[in-house]
Write a protein that holds these residues in place. Structure first.
Motif, PDB file in Angstrom:
ATOM      1  N   HIS A  16       8.149 -24.419 -26.437  1.00  0.00           N
ATOM      2  CA  HIS A  16       8.092 -25.114 -25.148  1.00  0.00           C
ATOM      3  C   HIS A  16       7.308 -24.283 -24.140  1.00  0.00           C
ATOM      4  CE1 HIS A  16       9.219 -27.511 -21.689  1.00  0.00           C
ATOM      5  NE2 HIS A  16       9.591 -26.388 -21.097  1.00  0.00           N
ATOM      6  N   CYS A  17       7.558 -22.981 -24.107  1.00  0.00           N
ATOM      7  CA  CYS A  17       6.819 -22.084 -23.206  1.00  0.00           C
ATOM      8  C   CYS A  17       5.320 -22.146 -23.511  1.00  0.00           C
ATOM      9  CB  CYS A  17       7.288 -20.642 -23.379  1.00  0.00           C
ATOM     10  SG  CYS A  17       9.004 -20.308 -22.966  1.00  0.00           S
ATOM     11  N   ALA A  18       4.989 -22.068 -24.780  1.00  0.00           N
ATOM     12  CA  ALA A  18       3.588 -22.093 -25.194  1.00  0.00           C
ATOM     13  C   ALA A  18       2.915 -23.396 -24.771  1.00  0.00           C
ATOM     14  CB  ALA A  18       3.492 -21.903 -26.703  1.00  0.00           C
ATOM     15  N   ASN A  23      -0.711 -26.498 -21.454  1.00  0.00           N
ATOM     16  CA  ASN A  23      -0.956 -27.702 -20.647  1.00  0.00           C
ATOM     17  C   ASN A  23      -1.373 -27.354 -19.226  1.00  0.00           C
ATOM     18  OD1 ASN A  23      -0.380 -29.336 -22.829  1.00  0.00           O
ATOM     19  ND2 ASN A  23       1.746 -29.666 -22.233  1.00  0.00           N
ATOM     20  N   ALA A  24      -0.778 -26.324 -18.640  1.00  0.00           N
ATOM     21  CA  ALA A  24      -1.131 -25.927 -17.272  1.00  0.00           C
ATOM     22  C   ALA A  24      -2.557 -25.405 -17.207  1.00  0.00           C
ATOM     23  CB  ALA A  24      -0.149 -24.867 -16.771  1.00  0.00           C
ATOM     24  N   ILE A  58      -0.837 -19.618 -14.781  1.00  0.00           N
ATOM     25  CA  ILE A  58       0.293 -19.274 -15.650  1.00  0.00           C
ATOM     26  C   ILE A  58       1.509 -18.870 -14.809  1.00  0.00           C
ATOM     27  CG2 ILE A  58       1.104 -17.696 -17.451  1.00  0.00           C
ATOM     28  CD1 ILE A  58      -1.859 -17.590 -18.435  1.00  0.00           C
ATOM     29  N   GLU A  59       1.277 -18.080 -13.773  1.00  0.00           N
ATOM     30  CA  GLU A  59       2.367 -17.661 -12.875  1.00  0.00           C
ATOM     31  C   GLU A  59       3.013 -18.854 -12.190  1.00  0.00           C
ATOM     32  OE1 GLU A  59       0.374 -14.922 -10.306  1.00  0.00           O
ATOM     33  OE2 GLU A  59       0.476 -13.288 -11.785  1.00  0.00           O
ATOM     34  N   ALA A  60       2.220 -19.862 -11.835  1.00  0.00           N
ATOM     35  CA  ALA A  60       2.752 -21.044 -11.161  1.00  0.00           C
ATOM     36  C   ALA A  60       3.759 -21.790 -12.032  1.00  0.00           C
ATOM     37  CB  ALA A  60       1.610 -21.978 -10.747  1.00  0.00           C
ATOM     38  N   GLU A  61       3.666 -21.585 -13.353  1.00  0.00           N
ATOM     39  CA  GLU A  61       4.602 -22.216 -14.270  1.00  0.00           C
ATOM     40  C   GLU A  61       5.866 -21.358 -14.486  1.00  0.00           C
ATOM     41  OE1 GLU A  61       4.354 -25.340 -15.358  1.00  0.00           O
ATOM     42  OE2 GLU A  61       2.535 -25.448 -14.147  1.00  0.00           O
TER      43      GLU A  61
END
Length: 69
Positions: A16-18, A23-24, A58-61
């Motif tokens: 899920h993290c990947a 996707n982001a 990536i940080e925004a996620e």
């Protein structure tokens, strides 16, 4: 991949993290090539030239990317 930006994302722990990270990045950079290796917690992004901008996506996620040279 030429011009590949690589990150270690130690808090990426599952599929899920990947998918969330992939996707982001693709939402921000549709032409990017994203390669995720969960076993090494590495994310490689090709066709994107701004390391800090990709890290910010990536940080925004909610993840903590660390640039790898």
């Amino acid at each position: 991949m030429s011009d590949t930006l690589s990150f270690t994302v130690s808090d990426m722990t599952c599929g899920h993290c990947a998918r969330t990270i992939t996707n982001a990045v693709l939402a921000a950079y549709p032409a990017a090539k994203v390669d995720v290796d969960l076993s090494t917690k590495r994310v490689a992004v090709g066709n994107a030239s701004d390391r800090s901008a990709v890290a910010s996506v990536i940080e925004a996620e909610g993840y903590s990317p660390v640039a790898v040279d």
